[in-house]
Design an enzyme around this catalytic site. Structure first.
Site, short mmCIF file in Angstrom:
data_model
loop_
_atom_site.label_atom_id
_atom_site.label_comp_id
_atom_site.label_asym_id
_atom_site.label_seq_id
_atom_site.Cartn_x
_atom_site.Cartn_y
_atom_site.Cartn_z
CG ASP A 12 -2.01 -0.83 1.29
OD1 ASP A 12 -2.07 -1.75 0.23
OD2 ASP A 12 -2.79 -0.96 2.14
CE LYS A 110 -4.09 -4.48 1.29
NZ LYS A 110 -4.92 -3.30 1.78
CB CYS A 155 -2.22 -2.99 5.19
SG CYS A 155 -3.89 -2.41 5.05
C1 VGL Z 1 -5.04 0.64 5.75
C2 VGL Z 1 -6.36 1.25 7.16
C3 VGL Z 1 -7.29 1.39 6.11
C4 VGL Z 1 -3.40 0.15 5.57
C5 VGL Z 1 -5.66 0.29 4.81
O1 VGL Z 1 -2.87 0.14 4.37
O2 VGL Z 1 -2.80 -0.05 6.61
N1 VGL Z 1 -5.38 0.93 6.75
N2 VGL Z 1 -6.99 0.74 4.87
#
Ligand code: VGL
Ligand code: ZN
Length: 208
Positions: A12, A110, A155
């Site tokens: 991410d 995801k 994540c």
């Molecule tokens: C994430 C919160 C919501 C992350 C993704 O990438 O850690 N955290 N969506």
């Protein structure tokens, strides 16, 4: 160079998690150059992308009277409600423009199911729906997974724990990751990772 049985999982590294983004992770931009350097040491790199529909259940804005960073009980368990972030095909969901991993083989998206979040790159938050990543890694001969990116305590940690549960050797590269740290979540994540047998390491150990 890391061989065929090791993968770098880059979680991410997207605009919405950067300073100024919709769900900013403090110093999130600092991971980009170290991830680029690490990636050059791996023949096998997989990226993930948080990739939500606008109507996603994890967004506080989709629940009347709720505000971001509250938790809410959902059918699959407690869910943190987040600001709207990483909406499919928006600039915020794009990978950081300086992320330079041309040889990345796979991008796992995801959180695309409207009713279920997915911090983990392996299993959605209902803890039963697989993304297919474990099978892909097994099929390609991977034994060890090195995790890094954003955010350490969500994540990255959930992906590392699920990789371990799927039977891989797992490490989290601390200085190639940054945390959200909501209500002690970072300490809790490191404790869970240690208890699961996940190695905590620094990038220098791979860049020597
Ligand atoms: C994430 C919160 C919501 C992350 C993704 O990438 O850690 N955290 N969506
Ligand atoms: Zn998300």
């Amino acid at each position: 160079m890391k061989g065929a049985d090791e993968v770098l999982l880059v979680v991410d590294v997207q605009n919405d998690f950067m300073p100024g983004g919709a769900l900013a992770v403090a110093h999130g931009d600092e991971v980009v150059l170290v991830v680029n350097r690490l990636a050059r040491a791996f023949s096998h790199v997989v990226l993930t992308q948080d990739w939500h529909p606008a109507s996603h259940v994890s967004f506080a804005a989709n629940h009347a009277g709720r505000t971001p960073f509250e938790t809410m009980a959902l059918p699959y368990g407690e869910q943190v409600l987040w600001p709207v972030h990483c909406v499919q095909n928006t600039p915020g969901a794009a990978l950081h423009r300086d992320l330079d991993v041309p040889h990345a083989r796979l991008v796992i998206r995801k959180g695309h199911h409207v009713d279920v979040d997915s911090y983990s790159a392996f299993l959605e938050a209902d803890r039963t729906t697989p993304t297919g990543l474990a099978g892909y890694l097994r099929d390609t001969g991977v034994k060890r997974v090195y995790c890094c990116g954003l955010a350490t305590d969500y994540c990255v940690a959930w992906s590392a724990l699920d990789a371990r549960a799927a039977g891989f050797d797992v490490a989290v590269i601390e200085d190639a990751s940054r945390a959200i740290d909501l209500n002690g979540s970072l300490d809790a994540a490191w404790r869970d990772l240690r208890n699961a047998g996940v190695t905590r390491m620094q990038a220098a150990a791979l860049l020597a």
